[in-house]
Design a protein around this motif. Sequence first.
Motif, PDB file in Angstrom:
ATOM      1  N   ALA A 101       0.821  -1.215   0.000  1.00  0.00           N
ATOM      2  CA  ALA A 101       0.000   0.000   0.000  1.00  0.00           C
ATOM      3  C   ALA A 101       0.849   1.257   0.000  1.00  0.00           C
ATOM      4  CB  ALA A 101      -0.941   0.001   1.206  1.00  0.00           C
ATOM      5  N   GLY A 102       1.931   1.253   0.782  1.00  0.00           N
ATOM      6  CA  GLY A 102       2.764   2.441   0.877  1.00  0.00           C
ATOM      7  C   GLY A 102       3.342   2.885  -0.445  1.00  0.00           C
ATOM      8  N   ARG A 103       3.545   1.928  -1.361  1.00  0.00           N
ATOM      9  CA  ARG A 103       4.091   2.290  -2.666  1.00  0.00           C
ATOM     10  C   ARG A 103       3.169   3.240  -3.415  1.00  0.00           C
ATOM     11  NH1 ARG A 103       7.464  -1.650  -4.804  1.00  0.00           N
ATOM     12  NH2 ARG A 103       7.797  -0.171  -6.524  1.00  0.00           N
ATOM     13  N   ALA A 104       1.880   3.161  -3.121  1.00  0.00           N
ATOM     14  CA  ALA A 104       0.908   4.016  -3.799  1.00  0.00           C
ATOM     15  C   ALA A 104       0.949   5.447  -3.290  1.00  0.00           C
ATOM     16  CB  ALA A 104      -0.501   3.457  -3.630  1.00  0.00           C
ATOM     17  N   PHE A 105       1.625   5.699  -2.177  1.00  0.00           N
ATOM     18  CA  PHE A 105       1.640   7.034  -1.587  1.00  0.00           C
ATOM     19  C   PHE A 105       2.848   7.857  -2.046  1.00  0.00           C
ATOM     20  CE2 PHE A 105      -0.471   4.678   2.158  1.00  0.00           C
ATOM     21  CZ  PHE A 105      -1.693   4.716   1.509  1.00  0.00           C
ATOM     22  N   THR A 106       3.569   7.371  -3.039  1.00  0.00           N
ATOM     23  CA  THR A 106       4.720   8.091  -3.558  1.00  0.00           C
ATOM     24  C   THR A 106       4.266   9.286  -4.391  1.00  0.00           C
ATOM     25  OG1 THR A 106       5.887   5.987  -3.697  1.00  0.00           O
ATOM     26  CG2 THR A 106       6.852   7.819  -4.879  1.00  0.00           C
ATOM     27  N   GLY A 107       5.014  10.383  -4.304  1.00  0.00           N
ATOM     28  CA  GLY A 107       4.738  11.529  -5.151  1.00  0.00           C
ATOM     29  C   GLY A 107       3.769  12.514  -4.555  1.00  0.00           C
ATOM     30  N   PRO A 108       3.331  13.510  -5.332  1.00  0.00           N
ATOM     31  CA  PRO A 108       2.396  14.526  -4.837  1.00  0.00           C
ATOM     32  C   PRO A 108       1.104  13.895  -4.341  1.00  0.00           C
ATOM     33  CG  PRO A 108       3.316  15.148  -6.975  1.00  0.00           C
ATOM     34  CD  PRO A 108       3.729  13.730  -6.730  1.00  0.00           C
ATOM     35  N   ILE A 109       0.504  14.504  -3.348  1.00  0.00           N
ATOM     36  CA  ILE A 109      -0.690  13.939  -2.729  1.00  0.00           C
ATOM     37  C   ILE A 109      -1.816  13.793  -3.750  1.00  0.00           C
ATOM     38  CG2 ILE A 109      -1.751  16.115  -1.983  1.00  0.00           C
ATOM     39  CD1 ILE A 109      -1.417  12.984   0.212  1.00  0.00           C
ATOM     40  N   GLU A 110      -1.874  14.700  -4.720  1.00  0.00           N
ATOM     41  CA  GLU A 110      -2.938  14.619  -5.719  1.00  0.00           C
ATOM     42  C   GLU A 110      -2.716  13.496  -6.729  1.00  0.00           C
ATOM     43  OE1 GLU A 110       0.012  17.826  -6.989  1.00  0.00           O
ATOM     44  OE2 GLU A 110      -1.029  17.215  -5.143  1.00  0.00           O
ATOM     45  N   SER A 111      -1.538  12.869  -6.693  1.00  0.00           N
ATOM     46  CA  SER A 111      -1.249  11.774  -7.608  1.00  0.00           C
ATOM     47  C   SER A 111      -1.500  10.403  -6.992  1.00  0.00           C
ATOM     48  CB  SER A 111       0.209  11.859  -8.089  1.00  0.00           C
ATOM     49  OG  SER A 111       0.426  13.051  -8.804  1.00  0.00           O
ATOM     50  N   VAL A 112      -1.845  10.346  -5.722  1.00  0.00           N
ATOM     51  CA  VAL A 112      -2.121   9.061  -5.083  1.00  0.00           C
ATOM     52  C   VAL A 112      -3.307   8.405  -5.779  1.00  0.00           C
ATOM     53  CG1 VAL A 112      -2.816   7.917  -2.940  1.00  0.00           C
ATOM     54  CG2 VAL A 112      -1.162   9.800  -2.879  1.00  0.00           C
ATOM     55  N   GLY A 113      -3.159   7.118  -6.112  1.00  0.00           N
ATOM     56  CA  GLY A 113      -4.185   6.436  -6.896  1.00  0.00           C
ATOM     57  C   GLY A 113      -5.446   6.083  -6.144  1.00  0.00           C
ATOM     58  N   PHE A 114      -5.388   6.071  -4.806  1.00  0.00           N
ATOM     59  CA  PHE A 114      -6.574   5.782  -4.008  1.00  0.00           C
ATOM     60  C   PHE A 114      -7.356   7.061  -3.731  1.00  0.00           C
ATOM     61  CE2 PHE A 114      -4.023   2.032  -2.672  1.00  0.00           C
ATOM     62  CZ  PHE A 114      -4.940   1.051  -3.009  1.00  0.00           C
ATOM     63  N   THR A 115      -8.657   6.921  -3.584  1.00  0.00           N
ATOM     64  CA  THR A 115      -9.513   8.051  -3.236  1.00  0.00           C
ATOM     65  C   THR A 115      -9.254   8.490  -1.804  1.00  0.00           C
ATOM     66  OG1 THR A 115     -11.238   7.247  -4.723  1.00  0.00           O
ATOM     67  CG2 THR A 115     -11.903   8.830  -3.037  1.00  0.00           C
ATOM     68  N   ASP A 116      -9.164   9.785  -1.589  1.00  0.00           N
ATOM     69  CA  ASP A 116      -9.028  10.350  -0.251  1.00  0.00           C
ATOM     70  C   ASP A 116     -10.369  10.201   0.475  1.00  0.00           C
ATOM     71  OD1 ASP A 116      -8.706  11.878   2.025  1.00  0.00           O
ATOM     72  OD2 ASP A 116      -8.084  13.699   0.974  1.00  0.00           O
ATOM     73  N   ARG A 141       0.335  12.304   4.842  1.00  0.00           N
ATOM     74  CA  ARG A 141       0.236  13.762   4.843  1.00  0.00           C
ATOM     75  C   ARG A 141      -1.148  14.245   5.261  1.00  0.00           C
ATOM     76  NH1 ARG A 141       3.038  13.779  -0.949  1.00  0.00           N
ATOM     77  NH2 ARG A 141       2.246  11.649  -0.772  1.00  0.00           N
ATOM     78  N   GLY A 142      -1.684  13.567   6.289  1.00  0.00           N
ATOM     79  CA  GLY A 142      -2.954  13.967   6.873  1.00  0.00           C
ATOM     80  C   GLY A 142      -4.184  13.469   6.155  1.00  0.00           C
ATOM     81  N   ARG A 143      -4.020  12.709   5.076  1.00  0.00           N
ATOM     82  CA  ARG A 143      -5.149  12.197   4.310  1.00  0.00           C
ATOM     83  C   ARG A 143      -5.252  10.680   4.505  1.00  0.00           C
ATOM     84  NH1 ARG A 143      -5.726  16.030   0.167  1.00  0.00           N
ATOM     85  NH2 ARG A 143      -4.906  18.023   0.933  1.00  0.00           N
ATOM     86  N   ILE A 144      -6.478  10.195   4.679  1.00  0.00           N
ATOM     87  CA  ILE A 144      -6.711   8.765   4.899  1.00  0.00           C
ATOM     88  C   ILE A 144      -7.176   8.145   3.587  1.00  0.00           C
ATOM     89  CG2 ILE A 144      -8.016   7.047   6.196  1.00  0.00           C
ATOM     90  CD1 ILE A 144      -8.390   9.183   8.384  1.00  0.00           C
ATOM     91  N   PHE A 145      -6.492   7.075   3.157  1.00  0.00           N
ATOM     92  CA  PHE A 145      -6.771   6.478   1.861  1.00  0.00           C
ATOM     93  C   PHE A 145      -7.334   5.059   1.943  1.00  0.00           C
ATOM     94  CE2 PHE A 145      -3.636   9.766   0.900  1.00  0.00           C
ATOM     95  CZ  PHE A 145      -4.262  10.412  -0.161  1.00  0.00           C
ATOM     96  N   GLY A 146      -7.595   4.569   3.147  1.00  0.00           N
ATOM     97  CA  GLY A 146      -8.130   3.221   3.242  1.00  0.00           C
ATOM     98  C   GLY A 146      -8.851   2.984   4.554  1.00  0.00           C
ATOM     99  N   ILE A 147      -9.763   2.007   4.539  1.00  0.00           N
ATOM    100  CA  ILE A 147     -10.444   1.571   5.753  1.00  0.00           C
ATOM    101  C   ILE A 147      -9.633   0.417   6.343  1.00  0.00           C
ATOM    102  CG2 ILE A 147     -12.575   0.642   6.724  1.00  0.00           C
ATOM    103  CD1 ILE A 147     -14.066   1.749   4.327  1.00  0.00           C
TER     104      ILE A 147
END
Length: 446
Positions: A101-116, A141-147
């Motif tokens: 999962a952490g691999r998906a959090f690379t790069g700018p926050i707006e580029s994360v593939g999961f929905t905030d 970075r303060g955003r939650i991307f998963g349950i």
Amino acid sequence: MNDRSLGVWVIVALAVSSSIGVLMLPGGVRTGHPRTGLEMWTFARPHAEMYEPIIAERNARTGPDVHLAQISRAAMEQRMLGGFFAGTPTADLIEVERGIAGRAFTGPIESVGFTDLTKRLESEGLLDAINPKSFTPWTDRGRIFGIPHDVHPVLLGYRKDLTDAAGIDMDAIETWDDFARALRPVMTDENGDGEPDRYPLAFWPTDIDKVELLLLQGGGRLFDDEGSATLSNETNARLLARMVSWCGGPDRIAAKVPDFSGSGNTLKAQGYAVCYFFPDWMCDVWDREIESVSGKMRLMPLPAWEKGGLRTSVWGGTMLGIPRTAKDFESCWAFAKYLYFSPELARTLYREGDIITPIVEHWDDPVFDEPDPYFGGQAKGRLYIEFAPDIPARSSSPYNRRALERLGDAGLRTLADANRLGIYSADSLAPFALQHLADAQAEIER
């Protein structure tokens, strides 16, 4: 260019090439299902087996239908990252393990593939409904991307038959120093080869998941809240030096006992080590694979690093996320809540996998009070729930696994220094640990 920007270009390059291969697979990224209804991927076969009846019942009552596919971790990583970074379709819901999962959090926050999911969780009051610390691996970075799927608090499992035979009162142990003193009587040499026949603890610096749980228990951390590496600091060095001091010299108390292997299971059955780290899911592993010690095992809180310190830690974790490319977010969100908040799933997770649900309202379920014969009739579910709120926070950094590998290297190098110089006290080893951690941090920063 910051470390996240550099990292994203590395992963993009890999993802573009891998996504081409993904698209060439039979059915593309669709795992054989037509693109009707919702698709869900999970990496874990036991999870899939638990979910299938719940999904079938739900599909019979309402739509859109959910199609579940279990795929390997390697395929999951390739398909997920290929989709996120190259713009190809993925599943509508993805259940993914922390290491991926952490691999998906690379790069700018707006580029994360999961929905905030942060605002939705807040508006529906779900942040308080779920064990708060269980969100941390999925928060970037303060955003939650998963349950969160689980909590995975860690207790100490021990062979009660062996501690009783040695006259050891395990209830009197509060700290790791107490543990080292109290368990020394188990280190007998019955075969006369000059080496103990058993050791108090199954641990080695190469066991990086165990190194991490011990570091977290002691207040150490590998990354700060902004994602910058923090391997090289006095707290980490002190904790790593204490772990290394367990592994050599005249006061050695630890032995390498591999997990998830036939040779390791043989050593466990023989009692080569008396005590082991037990996240909740490990209970199921032992129950299935090491039947000969059934009834001989017990669970207790981890010894604290210092008096009054934390008596648990955490190992592993899984989340359910909704990719930003999902066809119907509202349907995905409704299904995600239906599945993960289900009281039936909470009971099934525990009865079939010994996994504690992160949904707080389910913690009162009588299933967690059921005695477990494998652990001498202990109501182990209740003990795990007691410590669930206390698990330490974890990093969601995409570089966490690499940092753990370098942490393990630093531990081995510190142990080599100890053996070379014949010094084994934690205070003496701390400067060596700090230097090796500095080298590790420099590599992660690069």
